[in-house]
Write a protein that holds these residues in place. Sequence first.
Motif, short mmCIF file in Angstrom:
data_model
loop_
_atom_site.label_atom_id
_atom_site.label_comp_id
_atom_site.label_asym_id
_atom_site.label_seq_id
_atom_site.Cartn_x
_atom_site.Cartn_y
_atom_site.Cartn_z
N ALA A 537 33.09 35.31 -3.58
CA ALA A 537 31.64 36.86 -3.21
C ALA A 537 31.03 36.32 -2.79
O ALA A 537 30.69 37.17 -1.36
CB ALA A 537 31.64 36.95 -4.82
N ASN A 538 30.46 35.54 -2.18
CA ASN A 538 29.48 34.95 -1.69
C ASN A 538 29.51 33.51 -0.82
O ASN A 538 28.02 33.82 -0.34
CB ASN A 538 27.70 35.18 -2.42
N SER A 539 30.97 33.45 -0.60
CA SER A 539 30.38 32.07 0.00
C SER A 539 30.03 31.85 1.66
O SER A 539 29.05 31.11 2.13
CB SER A 539 32.12 31.65 0.56
N LEU A 540 30.39 33.16 2.05
CA LEU A 540 30.09 33.03 3.92
C LEU A 540 28.46 33.20 3.83
O LEU A 540 27.65 32.93 3.99
CB LEU A 540 30.58 34.26 3.89
N GLY A 541 28.16 33.70 2.59
CA GLY A 541 26.28 34.61 2.63
C GLY A 541 25.47 32.60 2.21
O GLY A 541 24.89 32.53 2.52
N GLN A 542 26.33 32.17 1.58
CA GLN A 542 25.23 30.68 1.16
C GLN A 542 26.08 29.98 2.31
O GLN A 542 25.03 29.38 2.68
CB GLN A 542 26.76 29.86 0.26
N ALA A 543 27.16 30.00 3.41
CA ALA A 543 27.33 29.50 4.77
C ALA A 543 25.78 30.25 5.42
O ALA A 543 25.15 29.22 6.04
CB ALA A 543 28.09 29.24 5.44
N MET A 544 25.40 31.22 5.11
CA MET A 544 24.86 31.28 6.70
C MET A 544 23.37 31.14 5.71
O MET A 544 22.19 30.86 6.65
CB MET A 544 24.40 33.33 6.05
N LEU A 545 23.20 30.88 4.99
CA LEU A 545 21.46 30.44 4.13
C LEU A 545 21.44 29.10 4.29
O LEU A 545 20.42 29.15 4.75
CB LEU A 545 21.14 31.34 2.11
N ALA A 546 22.56 28.67 3.38
CA ALA A 546 22.23 27.04 4.50
C ALA A 546 22.42 26.23 5.08
O ALA A 546 21.62 25.19 5.88
CB ALA A 546 23.12 26.52 2.28
N GLY A 547 23.61 27.24 6.72
CA GLY A 547 23.89 26.21 7.32
C GLY A 547 25.14 25.09 6.44
O GLY A 547 24.65 24.59 6.03
N PRO A 548 25.21 24.20 8.30
CA PRO A 548 26.69 23.10 8.11
C PRO A 548 25.66 21.93 7.37
O PRO A 548 26.25 21.41 7.17
CB PRO A 548 26.89 23.14 8.95
N ASP A 549 24.62 21.62 8.25
CA ASP A 549 23.92 20.84 7.58
C ASP A 549 22.80 20.35 6.07
O ASP A 549 22.70 19.67 5.84
CB ASP A 549 22.32 20.96 8.66
N SER A 550 23.16 21.48 5.71
CA SER A 550 22.67 21.37 4.15
C SER A 550 23.82 19.54 3.09
O SER A 550 24.95 19.92 3.78
CB SER A 550 22.32 22.57 3.66
N PRO A 551 23.03 19.92 2.49
CA PRO A 551 24.21 18.60 1.90
C PRO A 551 25.15 19.03 0.70
O PRO A 551 24.75 20.72 0.21
CB PRO A 551 23.45 17.72 0.66
N SER A 552 26.14 18.77 0.66
CA SER A 552 27.32 19.29 0.19
C SER A 552 26.92 18.80 -0.85
O SER A 552 25.83 17.52 -1.29
CB SER A 552 28.26 18.83 0.65
N LEU A 553 27.87 19.10 -2.60
CA LEU A 553 27.95 17.84 -3.53
C LEU A 553 28.00 16.85 -3.80
O LEU A 553 27.50 15.76 -4.25
CB LEU A 553 28.46 18.89 -4.57
N GLY A 554 28.94 16.81 -2.62
CA GLY A 554 29.13 14.69 -2.76
C GLY A 554 27.57 14.43 -1.92
O GLY A 554 27.96 13.17 -2.35
N LYS A 555 27.57 14.57 -1.02
CA LYS A 555 26.33 14.51 -0.50
C LYS A 555 25.37 14.04 -0.40
O LYS A 555 24.43 12.93 -1.41
CB LYS A 555 26.13 14.92 0.81
N LEU A 556 25.08 15.26 -1.86
CA LEU A 556 23.44 15.59 -2.86
C LEU A 556 23.81 14.24 -3.27
O LEU A 556 23.18 13.68 -4.13
CB LEU A 556 23.83 16.43 -3.17
#
Lengths: 923, 175
Positions: A537-556
């Motif tokens: 429901a808010n996937s796109l909003g999350q991408a807009m908020l955090a951007g591609p450079d934010s850490p994914s779960l694996g990166k974190l």
Amino acid sequence: MPTIRIDGVEYEMEAGKNLLESCLSLGLDLPYFCWHPAMGSVGACRQCAVVQYLTDEDEQSGRGRIVMGCMTPVTDGAIFSLDGDRAKGFRESVVESLMLNHPHDCPVCAEGGECHLQDMTVMVGHRDRVYRGQKNTHRNQYLGPLINHEMNRCITCYRCTRYYKDYAGGTDLAALASHDHVYFGRHQEGVLESEFAGNLVEVCPTGVFTDKTLVNDYTRKWDLQSAPSVCTGCAVGCNTVPGERYGRLKRVHNRFNAEVNGYFLCDRGRFGANFVNNDERLESPGLRNQTGSYDPVDHHHALQVMAEACSGARVAGIGSPRASVEANYLLRNLVGEDNFSPGFNDREHKLVNLALELQQASSAVTPDIRSIESADVILILGEDLTNTAPRLALALRQSVRNKAFEMAADLRLESWQDAAVRNLAQDQLSPLFIAATGSTRLADVAEENITLAPQNIARLGAAVAASISGHAGEDLEPEIAGHVEAISTALRAAKRPLIISGTSCGNAEVMQTAADVAEALCQSGQQTMLTLTVPEANSLGQAMLAGPDSPSLGKLAADGNFDVLVILENDLYHRAPEPEVERLLATADTVIVLDGLDNRTTSAASLVLPAASFAETEGTLVSLEGRAQRHYPVFAPKGERRPAWVWLLACSKELGLSTAADLHHFDDITRDCAANIADLAGITGAAPDHHFRNAGVKIPRQPHRYSGRTAMRADISVHEPKQPVDEESPLAFTMEGLNRSQPGSLLPFVWAPGWNSNQSLHRFQSEVGGPLRGGTAGMRLLGPGQAKESGPRENPPAFSPTQGQWQLVPRYRIFGSEELSALSLGVAELCEDGYIEIRADDALGLEVGEGDGLNLNDGLATLEVKINNSIAAGCIGYAAGHSGTANLTPGENISLQKAQGWKRRRPQLIGSDRSTEIGSGND
Amino acid sequence: MFKALMSQVRTIWTILQHSFTRAETVQYPEQKPYLAPRYRGRIVLTKDPDGEERCVACNLCAVACPVDCIALQQGVKEDGRWYPEFFRINFSRCIMCGMCEEACPTNAIQLTPDFEMCEYNRSSMVYEKEHLQIEGTGKYHDYNFYRVAGLAITGKDKGQAENEATPIDVKSLLP
Ligand code: SF4
Ligand code: SF4
Ligand code: SF4
Ligand code: SF4
Ligand code: FES
């Protein structure tokens, strides 16, 4: 504009409409049954009769003829009578004859109080049943755990079959028998197959089809407290109206939005919100003690613990694509931009960000649903839309009819002449091409169904793009090459081509090439539409908020050395492979989880905070078309539950964060977010802020007939408390206020004098079927972008199967692939355990058959086998989002072994099957 | 002037006459007045002639109630009947108007001639279903909603209600 005269009054009408819809648009009461604004007219019920006069003299002498309003086009100079005795008498006699066989059921009918038949009966003035003969009766059918059937109440308007078969493409509901024996049901009892069957509840003007969950815990419409909400079932973001009574969510109805969902929802949206009432909902904050179990604490204590843990510590935050923009934004501020993960797994992270980037950069438009329905050639790459963005699939079933409408226009046949248009076109459809990893639920309306491995879908896309822009393609595999010509020719000839792809097949190249096709069409001057689906429901909003450079779960997990991990409404075990989650959780000493339902992640936390569900909090969600939409609390959360944003804001204040100092209301967060995040700058436009008043007053959540106010809580105390005050929105938890002409985003329910059913919607529309009077809800955040110059792209590498290895491709189910809806009553009965889909020849080689177990990669997962020959060669499908599949990653190559000691499951028994057999007479 | 005077005299004469008629006032509570069965006092929920709960939880009484003092929740019994899972009347709000009885399509809710409902504690005025439900049929003896309604319940199949034809066989080709 034609001018017509109705009962001596002249009206200017819009040309091309029928008299019935024109009358309703004018606010005149003309009863009807079979006509539906989205389905047109067939003239079956004879209820909308009016008298038409040819000349003025005829009108004076009363020599007119009875015509059906819904079948009569408005033509200049036409003279009608709605109120004349003949017209009225005719309409009354129609209801009288419909009532001959009607059961004496209203008190025990779930339609009562919002029944179109009741409304029309009162409207025509019919009261007494004079006929003394016996009433026809029918036996009911078991139609699954979601829909109740009570056939006696049918008035044979044919809306159900017209909707189910003609509109939604279902095949298992029909009109059976003849004359006054006509029966609307299945050829035999069983679960209705269509993913859109739930709309029958709203389409049927009587109580034949009703919401089974509601029937078993019933509340009348006048007793439901409701608020404008948004479906959280997928990224389409359909607008809904959930209704509540006694702290339980009772049902979900459609909320009209001309640009998102029109009149219809899918069954995941309609029946999948009941998880709000689940027993696993967290009641109060819990602090893990020595023994590992949780001690309940109050919210003051919980906040102190949280603030103490966070102060001075290295804190990381994991947001969630199923939580609101505001809650995620607060968490991001709390932990700092660098430590905030949007909560995607690695693949999702890449794909969702790519989907956003492609849409921002594409010169093609991201269409709303009306535009989708206007598409004349469609190419789908890699999506089983009916299971990943269901409402769009229903829209595509309308787009393929554009061929029919074109043919009709050539004959100057009005598009609302439903039967005539369908007869004319027979089975001629506008071209729809689907390339997917297996068969899809839209296969029956597609011109070509192409089954390919994801890499080859991308190659097909690339070849089509190359062919459109005139580049010579390289040599292609014959299974691909054969389709390129047909697709590109059709697309080039299209007036409004639509390209659809998305994240669901797990392959970035597929989306990329879909965007390339759209771009190529744009370059050749065509008005092109591009839709890319995202998972939540808010996937796109999350991408807009955090951007591609934010850490994914694996990166974190890889970077991580944190003291504290704050997880917001995200069950990591559902989202990422188990070892990765364990690693991630192990990076922090303290894990704090905010969520609504108990799950494995909350069980791993040292502090758990109970978050309000979507139905108990406000929030903004960004849908797959980049539309920011606001949902409002339907009821106040019980006990110690708080909206996630309230928890996070309180904690930020406790910590004395400067970013939170000026935030007091929900609106402040929205505004702050809009000011600081460029992509989300538009979200304040999603809905008016809490200062908005409708003609000076608030908008009521309760209908003015809401009953039992002085008795509902009297068992607890006779001193009636003040109704909860809503300081965060223009809506009120009372029946006081004005529910009329407000902005579309603030419509809590529809009701108009004389119109108790959902058919009253036309009184809220600017014209019948048109947008709401107060404006369409939501704010688009994506405009057509500027394409970057890029030469022809390298063709993606072809798929080459390895001996003894299979490529995993995710397969989706409307029930089961989404986490929360699967916990809803009724829907849960239809969800299966995880399984894999494998071709019969592969199964033969592995010596397994349907129902056996297969081991994936020596213990990665063990799943039940289903034979499906439509799966692309060299691939196996797995039931994405289902139990036991979280460890599987799309695109991975895996080996298979027959599982030893696998117990076949017994044939699935559905609880509500129990007593219902033909002849037992129960329902 | 004379007319007005006569009017006064007539009034006094009428009042005087009353001195010799039987007193309407009774020595309550020692003496109980006669109250007709249709008197509007304490509310009960009745049973149908077969001894089953009459209330089908249709919510009409609740919505008819001008002071909104009735609250209930519908449930469905094993045998298919609708019934109130709970049924609550807050008598400290009730104005004994009888609108609920008027609205009830099953004759379940009835007002009775009992008006003696004084309590020291307001919360004792909140009656739950077990306080409201009586064993008998109340004022209306014969009506049984399910004998008329089309909803099938155990023991009354489709086609067995009053004035109902036997269920249609959809697969039959006969006219
Ligand atoms: S369908 Fe309407 S009229 Fe018929 S029993 Fe139900 S509420 Fe009454
Ligand atoms: S079942 Fe409902 S929609 Fe279908 S014909 Fe009967 S009344 Fe109409
Ligand atoms: S299509 Fe998606 S948003 Fe719409 S109702 Fe279905 S699940 Fe909800
Ligand atoms: S009106 Fe009668 S049947 Fe309906 S809820 Fe009230 S008491 Fe029960
Ligand atoms: S609505 Fe016009 S005939 Fe049915």
